[in-house]
Motif scaffolding. Structure first.
Motif, PDB file in Angstrom:
ATOM      1  N   GLU A 290       0.954  -1.339  -0.032  1.00  0.00           N
ATOM      2  CA  GLU A 290      -0.063  -0.213  -0.034  1.00  0.00           C
ATOM      3  C   GLU A 290       0.865   1.376  -0.100  1.00  0.00           C
ATOM      4  OE1 GLU A 290      -2.736  -0.131   3.217  1.00  0.00           O
ATOM      5  OE2 GLU A 290      -3.849  -1.838   2.507  1.00  0.00           O
ATOM      6  N   ALA A 291       1.967   1.088   0.654  1.00  0.00           N
ATOM      7  CA  ALA A 291       2.781   2.427   0.679  1.00  0.00           C
ATOM      8  C   ALA A 291       3.386   2.719  -0.503  1.00  0.00           C
ATOM      9  CB  ALA A 291       3.812   2.109   1.520  1.00  0.00           C
ATOM     10  N   VAL A 292       3.513   1.833  -1.751  1.00  0.00           N
ATOM     11  CA  VAL A 292       3.980   2.285  -3.037  1.00  0.00           C
ATOM     12  C   VAL A 292       2.934   2.476  -3.596  1.00  0.00           C
ATOM     13  CG1 VAL A 292       5.311   1.442  -4.850  1.00  0.00           C
ATOM     14  CG2 VAL A 292       5.877   0.781  -2.729  1.00  0.00           C
ATOM     15  N   GLU A 293       2.659   3.788  -4.284  1.00  0.00           N
ATOM     16  CA  GLU A 293       1.408   4.199  -5.157  1.00  0.00           C
ATOM     17  C   GLU A 293       1.933   4.630  -6.512  1.00  0.00           C
ATOM     18  OE1 GLU A 293      -0.753   7.210  -3.267  1.00  0.00           O
ATOM     19  OE2 GLU A 293      -1.192   6.275  -1.598  1.00  0.00           O
ATOM     20  N   PHE A 294       1.640   3.505  -7.411  1.00  0.00           N
ATOM     21  CA  PHE A 294       2.254   3.840  -8.765  1.00  0.00           C
ATOM     22  C   PHE A 294       1.115   3.575  -9.567  1.00  0.00           C
ATOM     23  CE2 PHE A 294       4.470   1.617 -12.495  1.00  0.00           C
ATOM     24  CZ  PHE A 294       4.930   2.677 -13.055  1.00  0.00           C
ATOM     25  N   THR A 295       0.867   4.545 -10.480  1.00  0.00           N
ATOM     26  CA  THR A 295      -0.137   4.568 -11.666  1.00  0.00           C
ATOM     27  C   THR A 295      -0.009   4.073 -12.943  1.00  0.00           C
ATOM     28  OG1 THR A 295       0.227   6.780 -12.213  1.00  0.00           O
ATOM     29  CG2 THR A 295      -1.643   6.100 -10.236  1.00  0.00           C
ATOM     30  N   GLY A 296       1.327   3.925 -13.133  1.00  0.00           N
ATOM     31  CA  GLY A 296       1.981   3.418 -14.482  1.00  0.00           C
ATOM     32  C   GLY A 296       2.722   4.556 -15.226  1.00  0.00           C
ATOM     33  N   ASP A 297       2.548   5.742 -14.487  1.00  0.00           N
ATOM     34  CA  ASP A 297       3.450   6.912 -15.070  1.00  0.00           C
ATOM     35  C   ASP A 297       4.730   7.117 -14.237  1.00  0.00           C
ATOM     36  OD1 ASP A 297       1.334   7.668 -16.834  1.00  0.00           O
ATOM     37  OD2 ASP A 297       0.346   8.772 -15.488  1.00  0.00           O
ATOM     38  N   GLY A 298       5.756   7.055 -15.091  1.00  0.00           N
ATOM     39  CA  GLY A 298       7.026   7.147 -14.356  1.00  0.00           C
ATOM     40  C   GLY A 298       7.415   5.934 -14.192  1.00  0.00           C
ATOM     41  N   ASN A 299       8.201   5.618 -13.068  1.00  0.00           N
ATOM     42  CA  ASN A 299       8.912   4.399 -12.672  1.00  0.00           C
ATOM     43  C   ASN A 299       8.811   3.806 -11.086  1.00  0.00           C
ATOM     44  OD1 ASN A 299      10.425   4.398 -15.492  1.00  0.00           O
ATOM     45  ND2 ASN A 299      11.455   6.084 -14.501  1.00  0.00           N
ATOM     46  N   VAL A 300       8.420   2.579 -10.914  1.00  0.00           N
ATOM     47  CA  VAL A 300       8.183   2.189  -9.737  1.00  0.00           C
ATOM     48  C   VAL A 300       9.283   1.769  -9.100  1.00  0.00           C
ATOM     49  CG1 VAL A 300       8.053  -0.257 -10.408  1.00  0.00           C
ATOM     50  CG2 VAL A 300       6.749   0.431  -8.496  1.00  0.00           C
ATOM     51  N   LEU A 301      10.635   1.566  -9.554  1.00  0.00           N
ATOM     52  CA  LEU A 301      11.790   1.263  -8.904  1.00  0.00           C
ATOM     53  C   LEU A 301      12.090   2.350  -7.745  1.00  0.00           C
ATOM     54  CD1 LEU A 301      13.530  -1.139  -8.306  1.00  0.00           C
ATOM     55  CD2 LEU A 301      14.984  -0.200 -10.082  1.00  0.00           C
ATOM     56  N   PRO A 302      12.414   3.660  -8.114  1.00  0.00           N
ATOM     57  CA  PRO A 302      12.739   4.755  -7.175  1.00  0.00           C
ATOM     58  C   PRO A 302      11.788   4.917  -6.105  1.00  0.00           C
ATOM     59  CG  PRO A 302      12.874   5.356  -9.373  1.00  0.00           C
ATOM     60  CD  PRO A 302      12.198   4.002  -9.681  1.00  0.00           C
ATOM     61  N   LEU A 303      10.403   4.523  -6.493  1.00  0.00           N
ATOM     62  CA  LEU A 303       9.257   4.902  -5.442  1.00  0.00           C
ATOM     63  C   LEU A 303       9.411   3.772  -4.180  1.00  0.00           C
ATOM     64  CD1 LEU A 303       6.205   5.394  -7.695  1.00  0.00           C
ATOM     65  CD2 LEU A 303       7.747   7.145  -6.572  1.00  0.00           C
ATOM     66  N   ILE A 304      10.060   2.429  -4.746  1.00  0.00           N
ATOM     67  CA  ILE A 304      10.207   1.263  -3.813  1.00  0.00           C
ATOM     68  C   ILE A 304      11.294   1.814  -2.948  1.00  0.00           C
ATOM     69  CG2 ILE A 304      10.577  -0.960  -3.450  1.00  0.00           C
ATOM     70  CD1 ILE A 304       9.443  -1.599  -6.410  1.00  0.00           C
ATOM     71  N   LEU A 305      12.373   2.036  -3.478  1.00  0.00           N
ATOM     72  CA  LEU A 305      13.633   2.287  -2.681  1.00  0.00           C
ATOM     73  C   LEU A 305      13.402   3.592  -1.831  1.00  0.00           C
ATOM     74  CD1 LEU A 305      16.257   2.065  -5.836  1.00  0.00           C
ATOM     75  CD2 LEU A 305      15.759   0.255  -3.937  1.00  0.00           C
TER      76      LEU A 305
END
Length: 495
Positions: free
Chosen positions: A300-315
């Motif tokens: 839930e802490a990682v909010e990714f909609t498909g725009d941009g990149n998910v890896l920097p959000l996880i880190l």
């Protein structure tokens, strides 16, 4: 940790790579062959890791985890397993024959190799033109990846345009100074560094969320569809998976920055060791990177909609800021490893296959070296300007480039192993498949898939059929050298 320190870590890492390039510049001969191929002296470790790092692009670090986040972990099978095995086979089938020919005749580019065999500067120019056409969006992909990664990591403090510009400046400085020798040295360091850092990142995130079992359980509870964790789905159909793995594998073999490394090996033994180890390296890198994207879909802490990149959000969410900055710095350096090799190869295709045959056939080696460095600057700046418009997602850009290069593979393989191939046949195969695939990309009324098989794989089969079929019904031109690839080739010097 402040944004200033984050930027300092990233810039510091890139400056370190640049210093290696400065040292390499002092050792580089002012000749085109040394600039492009490091005088064909690579050993196993350097050849393996420079090829590895050359492919550690924005497509790997950002598009791959995005696909796994949105559609499930089967992307590991496509990119990590199937593609790794396919390319390893092609490394032997195409790469070994190219290495033999390159040592015997001094070829630097695949266009030069084909143009000499078929006695045609137009074919040489055609191959170079097609390669530069598809190389351009892939260079742009690295700039898009760098811009979006820095923007996400710094929460907008560094804009997309500034991030893309930063990587472009370092690419230009590095390639102009370093040449292939410096690129290979830093590739070896960066490839090993990113392999370690990706695994550390995976273990760090898993420790923070309770381990792989807890991450999988959470993912199972929150998955948008029941298909997400099962093999196969509306997205991962057998036809799509096979089409994608094949076009990526064959496309990689025709990437200028990868294909030229077939000429750079110091011996047959170096080549054989490298392609045997290749699938192992692919699995070691892609599994942690893509599993991070997969497990993030249940967090839930990682909010990714498909725009941009998910890896920097996880880190940013689960690791210390300094570590996240270090990983992104390494990823940017890996993107630079891809981009600098692309710029170097693109420059060689321009100077060797367009400038020399069509403008100045008697250009000196030193002047060619200067023209190559100027070409690097122009190509990089043009790609940067295009990247500011960010016309498509990283996956769309990368997929189009892989499939575009894949159209070259089968005509080249036929020419390498079938003596009966004619100039008219290989030209028809290249032109026909390229026109078909370009139409599927840019013309709305041309289908992008056929019974689930992508236009990329259909175009490859069309190119094969045209190369063989037209060769059977045409005669060799008077200036073709039919025996060029067969007589006297096979003396495996330098073992």
């Amino acid at each position: 940790m402040s944004v200033t320190l984050q930027i300092g870590i990233i810039v510091g890492y890139l400056v370190l790579a640049l210093l290696v390039g400065l040292y390499a510049y002092r050792l580089t001969d002012r000749t085109a062959e040394d600039f492009y191929l490091a005088s064909r002296t690579f050993g196993t470790v350097v050849l393996l890791f420079t090829t590895f790092a050359t492919l550690l692009s924005a497509f790997t670090f950002f598009a791959g985890p995005n696909v796994a986040y949105l559609n499930g972990p089967e992307w590991i099978l496509v990119m990590g397993v199937m593609d790794g095995i396919i390319f390893a086979i092609l490394w032997y089938v195409i790469g070994y024959k190219q290495w033999l020919l390159g040592r015997q005749y001094g070829y630097v580019t695949v266009g030069e190799m084909l143009g000499d065999r078929f006695g045609s500067r137009r074919l040489r120019g055609l191959v170079a033109g097609v390669s530069l056409l598809w190389l351009f969006p892939y260079v742009m992909l690295q700039q898009v990846g760098a811009g979006t990664a820095l923007e996400a990591l710094t929460e907008g403090a560094i804009s997309y345009g500034v991030g893309a510009g930063l990587i472009t400046l370092f690419m230009i400085a590095y390639v102009v100074l370093a040449g292939m020798r410096g690129i290979a040295w830093t590739d070896t360091l960066q490839g090993a560094f990113m392999l370690v850092m990706t695994w550390v990142a995976l273990l760090w995130v898993l420790a923070a969320i309770g381990g792989p079992s807890a991450a999988t359980a959470t993912l199972r509870e929150t998955a948008a569809t029941a298909e997400f964790l099962s093999l196969g789905s509306n997205y991962y159909t057998p036809q799509w998976m096979l089409s994608t793995a094949i076009t990526i594998g064959f496309g990689v073999a025709m990437f200028p920055q990868v294909n030229q490394r077939f000429f750079a090996a110091g011996s047959k033994t170096v080549l054989k060791r490298s392609f045997v180890l290749w699938p192992i390296l692919c699995v070691l890198l892609f599994v942690p990177a893509f599993m991070l994207g997969t497990w993030a879909a249940g967090l839930e802490a990682v909010e990714f909609t498909g725009d941009g990149n998910v890896l920097p959000l996880i880190l940013a969410e689960y690791t210390p800021t300094w570590f996240a900055a270090l990983v992104i710095a390494g990823a940017m350096a890996a993107m630079m490893s891809s981009s600098d090799s692309m710029l170097l190869s693109g420059s060689s295709y321009f100077t060797r296959d367009l400038y020399r045959p069509f403008i100045d056939a008697d250009v000196s080696s030193r002047r060619e070296d200067l023209i190559a460095r100027i070409g690097v600057v122009g190509f990089a700046i043009t790609a940067f300007v295009a990247s500011l418009y960010n016309p498509a997602t990283l996956f769309e850009i990368g997929d189009a480039a892989f499939s575009g290069f894949a159209q070259l593979a089968l005509p080249v393989m036929v020419a390498l192993y079938w003596r009966r191939t004619t100039h008219t046949g290989i030209t028809a195969g290249i032109v026909g498949s390229q026109v078909f695939y370009l139409s599927s990309v840019f013309l709305w009324f041309v289908p992008g898939s056929y019974a689930g098989w992508t236009a990329g794989i259909v175009g490859m089969l069309l190119g094969l059929a045209l190369t063989v079929g037209v060769s059977l019904v045409t005669s060799p031109a008077a200036d073709e050298r039919q025996a060029r690839y067969f007589e006297g080739v096979g003396v495996e010097s330098g073992d």
